[in-house]
Design an enzyme around this catalytic site. Sequence first.
Site, PDB file in Angstrom:
ATOM      1  N   ASP A  14       7.594  -1.266   0.999  1.00 18.18           N
ATOM      2  CA  ASP A  14       8.112  -0.836  -0.300  1.00 18.18           C
ATOM      3  C   ASP A  14       7.373  -1.618  -1.380  1.00 18.18           C
ATOM      4  OD1 ASP A  14       9.587   0.323  -2.273  1.00 18.18           O
ATOM      5  OD2 ASP A  14      11.464  -0.726  -1.820  1.00 18.18           O
ATOM      6  N   ASP A 110       5.580   5.148  -3.443  1.00 18.59           N
ATOM      7  CA  ASP A 110       5.584   3.691  -3.323  1.00 18.59           C
ATOM      8  C   ASP A 110       6.271   3.141  -2.081  1.00 18.59           C
ATOM      9  OD1 ASP A 110       8.069   4.509  -4.180  1.00 18.59           O
ATOM     10  OD2 ASP A 110       8.388   2.802  -5.501  1.00 18.59           O
ATOM     11  N   GLU A 111       6.634   3.979  -1.134  1.00 14.31           N
ATOM     12  CA  GLU A 111       7.224   3.449   0.090  1.00 14.31           C
ATOM     13  C   GLU A 111       6.962   4.362   1.270  1.00 14.31           C
ATOM     14  OE1 GLU A 111      11.518   3.360   0.533  1.00 14.31           O
ATOM     15  OE2 GLU A 111      11.753   4.699  -1.192  1.00 14.31           O
TER      16      GLU A 111
END
Length: 366
Positions: A14, A110-111
Site C-alpha cells: 500500500d 496505489d495498492e
Amino acid sequence: MQETPTHRKIIHIDMDAFYASVEQRDNPEYRGKPLVVGGLPEGRGGVVATASYEARKFGIRSAMPSKQAQKLCPEALFVRPRFEAYKEVSQKIREIFSRYTDLIEPLSLDEAYLDVTHDKLNIGSAIEIAQQIKTAIKEELQLTASAGVSINKFVAKIASDINKPDGLKFIGPSAVEAFMENLPVEKFYGVGKVTAAKMRSFNLHKGADLKSLTKEALTRHFGKAGNFYYDIVRGIDHREVQPHRETKSLAAEDTFAYDLTTLEEMETELDKIALIVYGRLQKNQLKGRTITLKVKYSDFKQITRNRSFPEPLDDLETISVTSKHLLASTFSAEQKIRLLGISLSNFGMPEMRHRYEKISDQLKLF
C-alpha cells in the site's frame, strides 16, 4: 528449488498517501506542508481524494468534504488530482512487482496483493521480497510504501496499515489467530463506523468477542458478512490473488448496517461512493453521459433515478452534486434508506442525441 509451503505467502503493498506523495515529490514547494489532493473547497461537492501526512495530523481524511478539510486546517494547500501522472507511476510500481511474481492483483493505483508462494527469483522469504520491493520503490521512484506479509489476503492487508508510513509488518501462521482475537473490530478491513458501532452495541469490541458467537448468531446480526467474520477471526481466508482482476462495472454502492434517516448522512455516504466511481473512471480512462442513482429503502423497495448530459463527463464534482440532486428529488423524511449506489453509463461516441438527453420526470429541478 523452493519447498512446497504449508501456507500461502501473501504480500499487500500500500503506497503511503500516494497522490499527495507524488505531488510532493514532483513539486518541492509542497514538501513538508499539509497538502490535500481532490476537489477544491470553493467548488460544489468537492471531496478529499488523498491527504498528505502533514494534513492528516489535523484530522483530514479521504472522502471528507473539502470544505470540512479546510476548516480543520485553513493553511492546507488544495490541488486537483493528476491521474495521468499517478497512472504512470503506478505502472512503474507494477513493473517492480513483476520482477518477483506474476500473481499480482491490483486493487487501485496505489495498492495490490502479491502471491509470492513461489517467487520468480527463488528468494523463498516473503519478508525479504517485501523489503526488496519497498527499497526499489524508494530508490527508483522516490516514494515510500508499506507492506503487510501473512498467509492470506485479509491479514496481509491489515498488517500493511500497522506501521505506516514506510512500514513492514509480518504476521506468521502461528500468530494469525491470536492477532485476530486481539484486533479491535473497527480495525477489521471492511468494517466502517456504522458497523463498528453496531458491534459495540452488542458488546463486541475485539475479534475474540466475535469469535465467541456462533455462525448463526453472526449472520443474524450482520447478514452474509457474518459468515466472513466467523472465518476471518479464526484466520481463515481462502480467497486467491487474482492476477487478471478487472473492474467490469463503473458503479459503486454500499449497504448500511443501520438505515439512514437524514439527508445529511445520506449525502455524506454519496460523497464516498462518488469518489470510488470517480477513481474507476480515471483508471479506465472513460467518460460517461448518464449518472444513475440507486436507492433501496428499509422495506427493500428499490428505485433508480438518472440524468443524462449532452457531453461525456468524468469529474468528481458533477458526479457528486448530480447524485445529491437526484437523491433530493426523491427524499422523504418518512423513508429510511438501507442502500445507495451511483453508476455512470453511456460511454463512447454519441449515437442518437435523444438517447443521451432523456431525463426522468423527477429531474425537472435541473
